[in-house]
Design a protein around this motif. Structure first.
Motif, PDB file in Angstrom:
ATOM      1  N   TYR A  11      -0.421   2.284   4.496  1.00 43.34           N
ATOM      2  CA  TYR A  11      -1.685   2.628   5.151  1.00 43.34           C
ATOM      3  C   TYR A  11      -1.446   2.520   6.641  1.00 43.34           C
ATOM      4  O   TYR A  11      -0.930   1.499   7.092  1.00 43.34           O
ATOM      5  CB  TYR A  11      -2.805   1.669   4.742  1.00 43.34           C
ATOM      6  N   ARG A  14      -2.655  -0.759   8.077  1.00 43.99           N
ATOM      7  CA  ARG A  14      -2.366  -2.043   7.445  1.00 43.99           C
ATOM      8  C   ARG A  14      -0.912  -2.217   7.011  1.00 43.99           C
ATOM      9  O   ARG A  14      -0.563  -3.234   6.437  1.00 43.99           O
ATOM     10  CB  ARG A  14      -3.248  -2.223   6.189  1.00 43.99           C
ATOM     11  N   SER A  37      -4.896 -11.704  -4.150  1.00 38.19           N
ATOM     12  CA  SER A  37      -5.687 -10.665  -3.492  1.00 38.19           C
ATOM     13  C   SER A  37      -4.879  -9.997  -2.387  1.00 38.19           C
ATOM     14  O   SER A  37      -4.235 -10.673  -1.590  1.00 38.19           O
ATOM     15  CB  SER A  37      -6.950 -11.308  -2.909  1.00 38.19           C
ATOM     16  N   GLY A  38      -4.915  -8.695  -2.364  1.00 41.01           N
ATOM     17  CA  GLY A  38      -4.167  -7.966  -1.341  1.00 41.01           C
ATOM     18  C   GLY A  38      -2.740  -7.672  -1.758  1.00 41.01           C
ATOM     19  O   GLY A  38      -1.967  -7.111  -0.981  1.00 41.01           O
ATOM     20  N   ALA A  39      -2.367  -8.013  -2.959  1.00 37.65           N
ATOM     21  CA  ALA A  39      -0.991  -7.798  -3.424  1.00 37.65           C
ATOM     22  C   ALA A  39      -0.691  -6.318  -3.648  1.00 37.65           C
ATOM     23  O   ALA A  39       0.471  -5.919  -3.681  1.00 37.65           O
ATOM     24  CB  ALA A  39      -0.750  -8.583  -4.707  1.00 37.65           C
ATOM     25  N   GLY A  40      -1.728  -5.531  -3.841  1.00 35.09           N
ATOM     26  CA  GLY A  40      -1.510  -4.094  -4.010  1.00 35.09           C
ATOM     27  C   GLY A  40      -1.881  -3.571  -5.393  1.00 35.09           C
ATOM     28  O   GLY A  40      -1.540  -2.441  -5.756  1.00 35.09           O
ATOM     29  N   LYS A  41      -2.597  -4.379  -6.168  1.00 36.76           N
ATOM     30  CA  LYS A  41      -2.957  -3.963  -7.531  1.00 36.76           C
ATOM     31  C   LYS A  41      -3.829  -2.699  -7.528  1.00 36.76           C
ATOM     32  O   LYS A  41      -3.529  -1.722  -8.227  1.00 36.76           O
ATOM     33  CB  LYS A  41      -3.724  -5.100  -8.252  1.00 36.76           C
ATOM     34  N   SER A  42      -4.881  -2.753  -6.738  1.00 31.27           N
ATOM     35  CA  SER A  42      -5.787  -1.595  -6.699  1.00 31.27           C
ATOM     36  C   SER A  42      -5.049  -0.365  -6.193  1.00 31.27           C
ATOM     37  O   SER A  42      -5.224   0.735  -6.714  1.00 31.27           O
ATOM     38  CB  SER A  42      -6.979  -1.894  -5.792  1.00 31.27           C
ATOM     39  N   THR A  43      -4.221  -0.584  -5.192  1.00 33.72           N
ATOM     40  CA  THR A  43      -3.475   0.544  -4.630  1.00 33.72           C
ATOM     41  C   THR A  43      -2.605   1.195  -5.696  1.00 33.72           C
ATOM     42  O   THR A  43      -2.559   2.430  -5.812  1.00 33.72           O
ATOM     43  CB  THR A  43      -2.620   0.070  -3.445  1.00 33.72           C
ATOM     44  N   GLU A 163      -9.830  -4.962 -12.277  1.00 27.06           N
ATOM     45  CA  GLU A 163     -10.628  -6.185 -12.389  1.00 27.06           C
ATOM     46  C   GLU A 163     -11.924  -5.941 -13.146  1.00 27.06           C
ATOM     47  O   GLU A 163     -13.016  -6.176 -12.620  1.00 27.06           O
ATOM     48  CB  GLU A 163     -10.895  -6.751 -10.993  1.00 27.06           C
ATOM     49  N   HIS A 195      -7.440 -11.031 -12.441  1.00 30.22           N
ATOM     50  CA  HIS A 195      -7.117 -12.374 -11.941  1.00 30.22           C
ATOM     51  C   HIS A 195      -7.224 -13.400 -13.063  1.00 30.22           C
ATOM     52  O   HIS A 195      -6.975 -14.574 -12.855  1.00 30.22           O
ATOM     53  CB  HIS A 195      -8.104 -12.764 -10.836  1.00 30.22           C
TER      54      HIS A 195
HETATM   55  N1  LIG Z   1      -7.998   2.389   2.084  1.00 32.65           N
HETATM   56  C1  LIG Z   1      -7.230   1.462   2.682  1.00 32.65           C
HETATM   57  N2  LIG Z   1      -6.952   1.564   3.975  1.00 32.65           N
HETATM   58  C2  LIG Z   1      -6.173   0.661   4.612  1.00 32.65           C
HETATM   59  N3  LIG Z   1      -5.636  -0.373   3.989  1.00 32.65           N
HETATM   60  C3  LIG Z   1      -5.874  -0.550   2.681  1.00 32.65           C
HETATM   61  C4  LIG Z   1      -6.679   0.356   1.968  1.00 32.65           C
HETATM   62  N4  LIG Z   1      -6.750  -0.071   0.694  1.00 32.65           N
HETATM   63  C5  LIG Z   1      -6.013  -1.184   0.620  1.00 32.65           C
HETATM   64  N5  LIG Z   1      -5.491  -1.476   1.809  1.00 32.65           N
HETATM   65  C6  LIG Z   1      -4.598  -2.617   2.105  1.00 32.65           C
HETATM   66  O1  LIG Z   1      -3.547  -2.596   1.180  1.00 32.65           O
HETATM   67  C7  LIG Z   1      -3.235  -3.897   0.718  1.00 32.65           C
HETATM   68  C8  LIG Z   1      -3.354  -3.962  -0.782  1.00 32.65           C
HETATM   69  O2  LIG Z   1      -4.696  -3.789  -1.146  1.00 32.65           O
HETATM   70  P1  LIG Z   1      -5.192  -3.721  -2.643  1.00 32.65           P
HETATM   71  O3  LIG Z   1      -6.622  -3.384  -2.631  1.00 32.65           O
HETATM   72  O4  LIG Z   1      -4.288  -2.825  -3.388  1.00 32.65           O
HETATM   73  O5  LIG Z   1      -4.986  -5.213  -3.135  1.00 32.65           O
HETATM   74  P2  LIG Z   1      -5.456  -5.865  -4.497  1.00 32.65           P
HETATM   75  O6  LIG Z   1      -4.248  -6.441  -5.110  1.00 32.65           O
HETATM   76  O7  LIG Z   1      -6.225  -4.893  -5.282  1.00 32.65           O
HETATM   77  O8  LIG Z   1      -6.422  -7.012  -3.975  1.00 32.65           O
HETATM   78  P3  LIG Z   1      -7.721  -7.597  -4.691  1.00 32.65           P
HETATM   79  O9  LIG Z   1      -7.232  -8.509  -5.746  1.00 32.65           O
HETATM   80  O10 LIG Z   1      -8.406  -8.323  -3.586  1.00 32.65           O
HETATM   81  O11 LIG Z   1      -8.495  -6.417  -5.180  1.00 32.65           O
HETATM   82  C9  LIG Z   1      -4.193  -4.829   1.431  1.00 32.65           C
HETATM   83  O12 LIG Z   1      -3.526  -5.394   2.538  1.00 32.65           O
HETATM   84  C10 LIG Z   1      -5.305  -3.935   1.900  1.00 32.65           C
HETATM   85  O13 LIG Z   1      -5.833  -4.418   3.095  1.00 32.65           O
END
Ligand SMILES: Nc1ncnc2c1ncn2[C@@H]1O[C@H](COP(=O)(O)OP(=O)(O)OP(=O)(O)O)[C@@H](O)[C@H]1O
Ligand SMILES: [Mg+2]
Lengths: 222, 321
Positions: A11, A14, A37-43, A163, A195
């Protein structure tokens, strides 16, 4: 069914959310995705649903390389991938029935067929009696089950859940996970970000752990 | 039951596909209409604005058409100048004038004697004293004749001209057309002006619809997003908005049609009264079938175009870049 080949996602503001990640999920496999949180799962899930494109590497779903998928084919790809979100993403002004019917309506299916499929799907999640109700009249667990019914109604081969039990008590979470287990038993591939480590451990499926965008543990319990 | 009825048409896939398509489009159109009816106030305001924007050019069109028709009937009753033979004396000319004036198809006759004609010519030509050197008056006597109001058609006028020319002592007859030419020039100008106004107001319709659709997209952003996530195509997501625009245009067109119709009805009596005062009869005509269809079609077209533009500009999709 799902294959990541040295995938990175950056990103601009980020930095890299996914770093050089490779994984292979077989057809019909059920796996959990964990990590802080923030590990990248959603991504990672968003890359599979083509809500994002990788900066580097390739994602292959159901034998199709997503990099070569033109923009106008994306809807057809998404019909192959049922997505479930923590916040349900239901339409508050539509009944449970209409919410679940959305993917079928989008496919241009006939009304009779839609009704049949929606009822079957609602039956699977145990909400058949609530089809005429608005989502706001439902509990969190019930709303999540509506979201699940919507994700499976078109019978996609892949289901992604981000989640799905984030806001639910342990009892309801277990019920939801058992629901996933049933889809797994009929051959659907599932990838579930969560989680809920205790629950994950008790179910004994493959677990992928992410840390700062890298795959750091893969309990190949399959 | 329905399935059984459908079976016979199944073997032809094209027909079946067409049926499906029609059913889907029809359903989408009706669902959109339902939604518009669900928020009657907002819909009414948009439709009203469109109706007014369409009614103005439509009214101009109707007015122009009536003016042209009026001009047409005047054309036929324009004054006729009957030039008399040179050897006709002023006394004989006066006699002819009273004879012609007595005819049923003539409203009024005025004699312009040789002298009067020369005096007029001297005044208007600016030749003045130069004409004094003429030994003889070269101008013929002229009868300025106004046909009766019953003489309306071109054929009747032509017949009258022939009859007048056949009279003994008559040389030739001519229809005064100069003012008619001016009239037609003015009408042509008005037509251009109203075309211009029509274009400007058409643009207004585009803006009104575009803005309404923009708000609609804003209000349904969540829905659009979810439709995107569950695999709806762009076309599918756009369709209800396009139908919205088409409905606004159609309803606006109907509104405009009603406004113009009401105005024509309203003006029918005063116009009739006015015509009476001029000893003519005139029925105000409204929008005929073709013009009505054109009005509605213009509404639908503008509405669809307006929403198409809005959709293109404001409908963002959940898509990887
Ligand atoms: N649309 C976006 N634009 C910029 N940065 C992003 C975007 N989406 C996610 N990020 C960044 O990418 C990294 C991974 O985010 P992600 O949402 O994949 O984490 P996660 O594992 O799903 O966290 P959580 O458990 O809190 O949902 C984070 O540092 C987040 O700030
Ligand atoms: Mg997340």
């Amino acid at each position: 069914m799902i294959k990541f080949d040295h995938v990175s996602k950056r990103y601009p503001e980020r930095g890299e959310a996914i770093k050089d990640l490779s994984l292979d999920l077989a057809a019909g496999e059920m796996a959990f995705l964990t990590g802080h949180s923030g590990a990248g799962k959603s991504t990672l899930l968003r890359l599979i649903g083509l809500l994002e494109r990788p900066t580097r590497g390739q994602v292959i779903v159901n034998g199709r390389n997503l990099a070569s998928l033109p923009q106008r084919k994306i809807p057809f790809h998404r019909r192959q991938v049922g997505m479930i979100f923590q916040d349900h993403r239901l339409l508050t002004d539509r009944t449970v029935f209409d919410n679940v019917a959305l993917p079928l309506v989008a496919m241009g299916m006939r009304r009779r067929e839609i009704a049949k499929r929606v009822r079957a799907s609602l039956d699977q999640v145990g909400l058949l009696r609530l089809e005429r109700v608005l989502p706001s009249a439902l509990s969190g667990g019930e709303q999540q089950r509506v979201g699940i019914a919507r994700a499976v109604v078109a019978r996609p081969p892949v289901i992604l859940a981000d989640e799905p039990t984030g806001n639910l008590d342990p009892e309801l979470s277990r019920e939801i996970f058992q629901l996933f287990e049933r889809f797994h038993q009929v051959g659907v591939s599932l990838l579930i970000a969560t989680h809920d480590l205790d629950l994950v451990a008790s179910m004994g499926h493959r677990t992928l752990r992410l840390h700062q965008g890298r795959l750091v543990a893969d309990s190949g319990n399959w | 039951m329905r399935r059984q009825r459908r079976r016979p048409s199944r073997p032809i896939p094209v027909v079946a596909a067409l049926q499906d398509w029609l059913a889907r489009e029809g359903r989408a159109a009706l669902e959109t209409l339902d939604r518009l009816i669900d928020s009657p106030l907002g819909t009414l305001m948009t439709v009203g604005a469109i109706a007014i924007a369409l009614a103005l050019p439509a009214t101009l069109f109707v007015a122009l058409q009536n003016i042209e028709r009026l001009g047409g009937s005047w054309d036929q009753s324009a004054a006729v100048s009957l030039f008399l033979a040179e050897d006709v004396t002023d006394e004989e000319a006066a006699e002819m004038a009273s004879l012609i004036g007595a005819r049923a198809d003539i409203a009024q006759v005025e004699l312009i004697s040789k002298e009067a004609g020369l005096a007029e010519f001297r005044e208007y030509s600016g030749l003045g004293a130069a004409l004094d050197h003429l030994s003889e008056n070269p101008l013929p006597a002229v009868l300025s004749i106004h046909p009766a109001p019953e003489i309306r058609t071109r054929a009747q006028t032509q017949a009258l001209l022939a009859a007048l020319e056949a009279l003994p002592g008559a040389d030739f007859a001519r229809l005064d057309t100069q003012w008619a030419q001016r009239f037609h020039a003015i009408v042509a100008l008005l037509r251009t002006v109203s075309l211009l106004i029509g274009c400007v107001l058409g643009l207004t319709v585009l803006l009104v619809v575009g803005n309404t659709i923009r708000l609609e997209i804003e209000n349904r952003r969540g829905e659009v997003q979810i439709m995107d996530l569950v695999g709806a195509t762009r076309g599918f997501i756009r369709r209800p908005f396009l139908y919205s625009g088409a409905w606004y245009g159609l309803l606006g067109g109907i509104g405009a049609w009603l406004m113009v119709g009401a105005a024509v009805l309203w003006l029918q009596e005063p116009v009739g009264h006015l015509a009476d005062l001029y000893h003519t009869q005139f029925d105000l005509s409204g929008l005929d079938l073709r013009a009505s269809a054109a009005l509605l079609a213009a509404g639908v077209l503008m509405g669809t175009l307006g929403s198409w533009i809005a959709v293109g500009r404001h409908l963002s999709h959940v898509e990887p870049d």
